[in-house]
Design an enzyme around this catalytic site. Structure first.
Site, short mmCIF file in Angstrom:
data_model
loop_
_atom_site.label_atom_id
_atom_site.label_comp_id
_atom_site.label_asym_id
_atom_site.label_seq_id
_atom_site.Cartn_x
_atom_site.Cartn_y
_atom_site.Cartn_z
N GLY A 13 61.31 56.90 46.93
CA GLY A 13 60.48 58.04 46.51
C GLY A 13 59.00 57.70 46.62
N ARG A 91 64.80 57.42 52.25
CA ARG A 91 65.76 56.68 51.43
C ARG A 91 66.84 56.05 52.33
NH1 ARG A 91 64.46 57.25 46.15
NH2 ARG A 91 63.72 59.25 45.38
N ASP A 123 63.74 49.25 43.39
CA ASP A 123 64.96 48.46 43.45
C ASP A 123 65.71 48.60 44.80
OD1 ASP A 123 66.53 46.81 41.65
OD2 ASP A 123 68.09 48.33 41.94
N THR A 145 57.32 52.42 41.59
CA THR A 145 58.22 53.50 41.20
C THR A 145 57.64 54.13 39.94
OG1 THR A 145 60.33 54.15 40.20
CG2 THR A 145 59.83 51.82 40.09
N ILE A 146 57.62 55.46 39.92
CA ILE A 146 57.11 56.12 38.72
C ILE A 146 58.03 55.84 37.54
CG2 ILE A 146 55.93 57.94 40.02
CD1 ILE A 146 58.15 59.88 38.96
N ASP A 147 59.26 55.40 37.82
CA ASP A 147 60.23 55.15 36.73
C ASP A 147 59.89 53.89 35.93
OD1 ASP A 147 61.44 57.26 38.01
OD2 ASP A 147 63.01 56.05 38.94
N ASP A 149 61.05 51.04 36.15
CA ASP A 149 62.29 50.41 35.69
C ASP A 149 62.62 49.11 36.43
OD1 ASP A 149 62.86 51.51 38.14
OD2 ASP A 149 64.66 52.58 37.51
N ARG A 182 56.10 79.16 20.35
CA ARG A 182 57.34 78.77 21.03
C ARG A 182 57.62 77.28 20.95
NH1 ARG A 182 56.21 82.60 26.23
NH2 ARG A 182 57.48 84.36 25.55
N MET A 189 60.94 62.92 34.90
CA MET A 189 61.83 62.11 35.76
C MET A 189 62.08 60.76 35.08
SD MET A 189 60.64 62.70 39.68
CE MET A 189 61.35 64.01 40.66
N ARG A 191 65.07 58.69 36.04
CA ARG A 191 66.46 58.22 36.18
C ARG A 191 66.98 57.70 34.85
NH1 ARG A 191 66.20 56.38 42.20
NH2 ARG A 191 67.08 58.26 43.10
N GLU A 242 65.01 63.04 32.26
CA GLU A 242 66.11 63.65 33.04
C GLU A 242 67.45 62.95 32.81
OE1 GLU A 242 65.09 63.35 37.23
OE2 GLU A 242 65.18 61.17 37.21
N HIS A 292 58.75 66.80 40.84
CA HIS A 292 57.96 66.00 41.78
C HIS A 292 56.46 66.10 41.57
CE1 HIS A 292 61.93 66.21 43.53
NE2 HIS A 292 61.64 65.07 44.15
N LEU A 293 56.02 67.00 40.67
CA LEU A 293 54.59 67.01 40.34
C LEU A 293 54.17 65.63 39.86
CD1 LEU A 293 54.24 70.36 38.36
CD2 LEU A 293 53.25 69.82 40.61
N GLN A 294 55.12 64.93 39.21
CA GLN A 294 54.80 63.60 38.66
C GLN A 294 54.54 62.58 39.76
OE1 GLN A 294 57.76 63.06 35.04
NE2 GLN A 294 58.48 64.54 36.53
O1 F6P Z 1 62.89 57.01 41.48
C1 F6P Z 1 61.86 57.93 41.49
C2 F6P Z 1 62.37 59.32 41.26
O2 F6P Z 1 61.27 60.21 41.22
C3 F6P Z 1 63.25 59.49 40.01
O3 F6P Z 1 62.52 59.57 38.83
C4 F6P Z 1 64.00 60.76 40.36
O4 F6P Z 1 65.22 60.83 39.68
C5 F6P Z 1 64.21 60.61 41.84
O5 F6P Z 1 63.22 59.72 42.32
C6 F6P Z 1 64.12 61.92 42.59
O6 F6P Z 1 64.40 61.68 43.92
P1 F6P Z 1 64.12 62.70 45.11
O7 F6P Z 1 62.68 62.61 45.48
O8 F6P Z 1 65.00 62.20 46.20
O9 F6P Z 1 64.45 64.07 44.62
#
Ligand code: F6P
Length: 369
Positions: A13, A91, A123, A145-147, A149, A182, A189, A191, A242, A292-294
């Protein structure tokens, strides 16, 4: 002077911070003064679309140039201001057991006369780099990775920019949430890792944060919301990762698709949760998926700086001949770790020290962390 060719690619990603890292690999490798000191003249070749580019870039074929971009100081001059990846990404997994293309990659590395390869990724991308290293390829990794992790490093490129997006969007939601009294559920995101939700939620001052590392109870979420309202809250911001799931339930999967590294596409927990909150509290509840804004937009100052440091450190490893390593940021220092040690384990939120299971939020005791 001895000549040496470095290949560079971005895989998985995209995110902000990739271009700054590539700029600084190129600037450091091709720096005149450093080249003189090292006695080696480096050139850097960009490979398009991650590992897919190395499967396709066979110089004995006429179209190989489409997959290659010679990178000079001039080419990369303005790259550190831009998001995404100027080389493109994919990917593609050349070691996918259903379609193993690793031999092609190895042959192309040889045919392209790549003396070293810089792989920027998480990873998955680094698992390929590790396998290639075992076959003798001189690889160096840069973590992204934005995750956040990835094991073995306290920072992965893209994370801080993604946090800034979360904060900006939540700030926007606050005004409309307050006007209408509200509840807003914001899905991030990440994972199976809760870093984006936890640190994004902490930065934005969210009332409730739900992470994959701790299964939540919907009754408890509703109780907390109603308690907040009794205490005078006009509106609520709830951040949910997510990958978060209710106790006894499972992750919410968007579609049945599995990518070539075996990952499911997560997403949808925000909407399910919003419905359950509205039903349980009778409060009007909406959900927003940041998605994906993130990963988009220009890199924040931290990602520009970390991209720079990681890029420079990657060239340092190449110059030292210290291959099979990933540059890493640990305990406030730039260092490196064997890529092999990083794989197969994830860096996740430590619930015991970093999460408040009563408030469903970040801890309020910091020094005992
Ligand atoms: O690993 C980065 C990430 O943005 C995750 O947070 C998310 O689950 C995944 O990639 C989304 O993947 P794609 O861009 O293939 O929709």
């Amino acid at each position: 002077m001895k000549k040496s060719r470095i290949g560079i690619l971005t895989g998985g990603g995209d995110c902000a911070g990739l271009n700054p890292a590539m700029k600084w690999v190129v600037k450091t490798a091709t720096d005149d003064r450093l080249q003189g000191e090292r006695g080696v003249q480096y050139e850097v070749i960009g490979i398009r679309d991650g590992w897919k580019g190395l499967v396709q870039a066979d110089p004995s074929r006429g179209d190989s140039q489409e997959w290659l971009v010679p990178l000079s100081q001039d080419t990369v001059r303005t790259w550190d201001r831009t998001g995404g990846t100027m080389l493109g990404t994919s990917r593609t997994n050349p070691y996918n057991p259903k379609n193993d293309q690793s031999k092609k990659v190895l042959q192309n590395i040889e045919k392209l006369r790549l003396d070293a390869l810089v792989a920027i990724g998480g990873d998955d991308t680094l698992s390929v780099a590790c396998k290639l290293a075992k076959e003798g390829v001189k690889v160096v990794g840069i973590p992204k990775t934005i995750d956040k992790d990835l094991w073995g490093t306290d920072y992965t490129l893209g994370f801080e920019t993604a946090l800034n997006v979360i904060v900006e969007e939540i700030d926007r939601l606050r005004t409309t949430a307050g006007s209408h009294k509200r509840v807003f559920v914001v899905e991030t995101m990440g994972r199976t890792a809760g870093w984006l939700a936890l640190e994004g939620g902490e930065s934005a001052g969210a009332y409730i944060i739900l992470i994959p590392e701790y299964d939540f109870s919907i009754d408890k979420v509703n109780e907390l919301v109603l308690e907040g309202r009794r205490q005078g809250a006009r509106y609520d911001i709830i951040v949910v990762a997510e990958g978060a799931k209710p106790a006894g339930g499972s992750e919410t999967v968007k579609d049945g698709l599995i990518d070539s590294f075996g990952h499911k596409t997560l997403g949808g927990i925000g909407e399910t949760l919003a419905k359950a909150i509205q039903e349980g509290t009778k409060l009007e509840t909406r959900s927003v998926v940041l998605s994906h804004l993130q990963r988009g937009g220009a890199p924040c100052a931290y990602d520009r700086r970390m991209g720079r440091y990681f890029g420079i450190a990657a060239v340092d490893l190449i110059v030292k001949g210290d291959f099979g390593k990933m540059v890493s940021y640990r305990n406030g220092h730039l260092t490196s770790v064997p890529i092999n040690d990083v794989l197969g384990k994830l860096s996740l939120v430590d619930v015991k020290t970093q999460y408040d299971t009563e408030r469903y939020n970040g801890r309020r005791t910091i020094l005992s962390r």
